[in-house]
Design a protein around this motif. Sequence first.
Motif, short mmCIF file in Angstrom:
data_model
loop_
_atom_site.label_atom_id
_atom_site.label_comp_id
_atom_site.label_asym_id
_atom_site.label_seq_id
_atom_site.Cartn_x
_atom_site.Cartn_y
_atom_site.Cartn_z
N THR A 11 0.81 -1.22 0.00
CA THR A 11 0.00 0.00 0.00
C THR A 11 0.85 1.27 0.00
N LEU A 12 2.07 1.19 0.40
CA LEU A 12 3.01 2.32 0.32
C LEU A 12 4.30 1.81 -0.28
N PRO A 13 4.93 2.58 -1.19
CA PRO A 13 4.49 3.87 -1.72
C PRO A 13 3.59 3.68 -2.93
N GLN A 14 2.88 4.74 -3.29
CA GLN A 14 2.09 4.75 -4.50
C GLN A 14 1.88 6.20 -4.93
N ARG A 15 1.29 6.38 -6.09
CA ARG A 15 1.17 7.73 -6.64
C ARG A 15 0.35 8.64 -5.73
N ALA A 16 -0.70 8.09 -5.13
CA ALA A 16 -1.58 8.90 -4.30
C ALA A 16 -0.89 9.38 -3.04
N ARG A 17 0.08 8.61 -2.54
CA ARG A 17 0.75 8.98 -1.30
C ARG A 17 2.07 8.23 -1.20
N THR A 18 3.13 8.99 -0.96
CA THR A 18 4.47 8.42 -0.81
C THR A 18 4.75 8.01 0.63
N LEU A 19 4.35 8.86 1.58
CA LEU A 19 4.65 8.63 2.98
C LEU A 19 3.45 8.93 3.86
N ILE A 20 3.43 8.32 5.03
CA ILE A 20 2.54 8.70 6.13
C ILE A 20 3.45 8.94 7.32
N GLY A 21 3.62 10.21 7.72
CA GLY A 21 4.73 10.52 8.60
C GLY A 21 6.00 10.13 7.86
N LEU B 171 7.44 -3.05 7.27
CA LEU B 171 7.32 -1.61 7.12
C LEU B 171 8.70 -0.96 7.09
N TRP B 172 8.79 0.15 6.36
CA TRP B 172 10.02 0.94 6.36
C TRP B 172 9.73 2.34 6.81
N VAL B 173 10.75 2.94 7.46
CA VAL B 173 10.70 4.33 7.92
C VAL B 173 11.85 5.08 7.27
N ALA B 174 11.55 6.20 6.61
CA ALA B 174 12.61 7.03 6.01
C ALA B 174 13.32 7.82 7.10
N LEU B 175 14.64 7.85 7.03
CA LEU B 175 15.42 8.64 7.98
C LEU B 175 15.54 10.08 7.47
N VAL C 281 -3.42 -2.42 11.94
CA VAL C 281 -2.18 -1.80 12.38
C VAL C 281 -2.31 -0.31 12.14
N LEU C 282 -2.14 0.48 13.20
CA LEU C 282 -2.24 1.94 13.11
C LEU C 282 -0.83 2.53 13.05
N LEU C 283 -0.58 3.31 12.01
CA LEU C 283 0.69 3.99 11.81
C LEU C 283 0.45 5.50 11.89
N GLY C 284 1.45 6.24 12.35
CA GLY C 284 1.29 7.68 12.40
C GLY C 284 2.62 8.38 12.53
N GLY C 285 2.60 9.68 12.30
CA GLY C 285 3.80 10.47 12.46
C GLY C 285 3.58 11.89 11.96
N THR C 286 4.49 12.78 12.32
CA THR C 286 4.43 14.13 11.80
C THR C 286 4.75 14.10 10.31
N PRO C 287 4.06 14.92 9.51
CA PRO C 287 4.32 14.91 8.06
C PRO C 287 5.80 15.07 7.75
N PHE C 288 6.30 14.22 6.87
CA PHE C 288 7.71 14.20 6.49
C PHE C 288 7.86 15.12 5.28
N GLU C 289 8.48 16.28 5.49
CA GLU C 289 8.47 17.32 4.47
C GLU C 289 9.61 17.19 3.46
#
Length: 329
Positions: free
Chosen positions: A49-59, A143-147, A260-268
């Motif tokens: 479900t991630l990544p895709q055109r509609a959304r690259t990241l969630i947090g 799952l992966w998290v971008a640094l 599974v609930l994922l969250g985070g501050t928007p990754f700019e």
Amino acid sequence: MSNVETKPMELRCGAAVDGERPAGAARVDVLTPRDVPLGGPRAMTVRRTLPQRARTLIGAWCFADHYGPDDVSATGGMDVAPHPHTGLQTVSWLFSGEIEHRDSLGSHAYVRPGELNLMTGGYGICHSEVSTPRTTILHGVQLWVALPEEHRNTERDFQHYAPESVRIDGGEIRVFLGSLAGRASPVRTFTPLLGAEIVLQPRAALTLAVDPGFEHGLLVDQGEVRLADTLVGRAELGYAHPGVDTLTVTNESDAVARTVLLGGTPFEEEIVMWWNFIGRSHEDIAKARDDWQNSSDRFGAVEGYPGDRLPAPALPNAVITPRRNPPRD
């Protein structure tokens, strides 16, 4: 887990749904998965479900694979040879089965249901993942998290954590990253994050206090689940925009639901994500690929895996361009 596609792409299409909602309720988009086979003719298929055109990241969450329940007697289970990572953390969470993890830090650990394994790639690490002979059904998420830029070349690291469950209002929650429902994980991350498994009894509804500065994603493993006023199907991911201080999750079925609930501050920051590497430019990716192909010390070596490591796929002919989420409206 490796992204073992032979022609990994930077962008994937997805669908979004956003209907009318009551004032103050979370705005929810639904991201649909695509099937990706891992390996050869008996490949285990994952739903991405991630990544895709509609959304690259969630947090800072940048990659979400959901797999199983997979009968390993039919598929052969998981056998991912040593492969590299840069610029990210891997988060392994199982519902059933067992996976043996080995990495170039020297870690030798097992991924088991309800226990978190988090590996930090940073400048470079490699690891292998193999389902154990004790496994009959393999089922979980990878799952992966971008640094962030200031930490993306950090040193290798590995953390293990087995969170206790908390029961509340017809639900059971295990918080493996961040804090929720009065529980907090001690696991270190480089941006504010939330990760939790939520199990709901039949017809139960759970309203959770959340950080209004976070955006959230609810991945449905099983059941018919409503996030705020939006129905999210199995293997879909409901994206809740930031700005609300509560999220309501409802099990619409007569069976137990699991999410599974994922969250985070928007990754700019813009990122470049290709194969198992995250960088900021095409040159970052090309350098990481060359280092892996040339057996550079950058990634180290995995000891104890009975086989060869994974070769990197060929780079695309075009320049890999940075990407970020669509502008917020």
